[in-house]
Design a protein around this motif. Sequence first.
Motif: not given
Lengths: 121, 121
Positions: B39-47, B76-84, B87-91
């Motif tokens: 699924s992540l091969l096609y780009g970043k995804k959220r939970f 790689k897991r990236t958290v953006y401090n938006t509200t709420p 969280v983005e996951y990418e290869l």
Amino acid sequence: MNEVLELTRVKECSGEYVLAIHDTMNVINGKWKLPIMGSLLYGKKRFKELEREIPGITPRMLSKQLKDLELNSIVKRTVYNTTPVTVEYELTPSGKEFRSVLDVMVEWGMQHRKRVLKKIR
Amino acid sequence: MNEVLELTRVKECSGEYVLAIHDTMNVINGKWKLPIMGSLLYGKKRFKELEREIPGITPRMLSKQLKDLELNSIVKRTVYNTTPVTVEYELTPSGKEFRSVLDVMVEWGMQHRKRVLKKIR
DNA sequence: TATATCGATATACTTTTGTATAGTAGTTAC
DNA sequence: GTAACTACTATACAAAAGTATATCGATATA
């Protein structure tokens, strides 16, 4: 080009891919299939030879996994009516061809290890 | 050539190979890692995107496997401090490179299927 | 006669993996 | 106020995978 048709083709294609990967996973799942196949890459082996060559495997597991591999046409089992019986296991053409998968697994594994170590140092 | 040295080299070599294959197996073991990576091969995804895209996965398993993949430097897991929080996951590069393994798995799987069907007919 | 080999199988158990279900804190929309 | 969304976590349980140990019948060897 018709976009709906194109999408259908893509879906079919990825469906085939998923199936193929699933098949491949079925061949290598569990703790013992790769060690067994690895041992058989060097030629035919008898039950006890495999048992001795694969450290830690129990006869139960060896028997189970060999049956599994036979069912999946990866291993061929031949019984010779000597006394006592001699049983030989060898890789089928598919089993031998699996080497290509192992090769890229080795390559990726080594590259991955390098990349991870670079980051840590 | 010194045969003892040669044997040592062969053993070291096959030792490295076994390690590399072991590493590769660690990446793909279990039911969910390949679907996630696919699924992540096609780009970043959220939970929640992953949860929706992978049929049958529970949040518990998704969370667990993502952590595993992160630990192994595949994702790689990236958290953006938006509200709420977003969280983005990418290869990672390693994760993207894993495609080469998947490709031969697909190829072998399809060839194997052909060979097996030929025999049955 | 006693022991060992071959190619397994049987039974019981532990560990690992995966599922089901519910709940959390914070935010937004109706 | 209540329902829904986000990114999870907690608890309990079921199923699958693997381990430990003993045993089998037939034969060969000491």
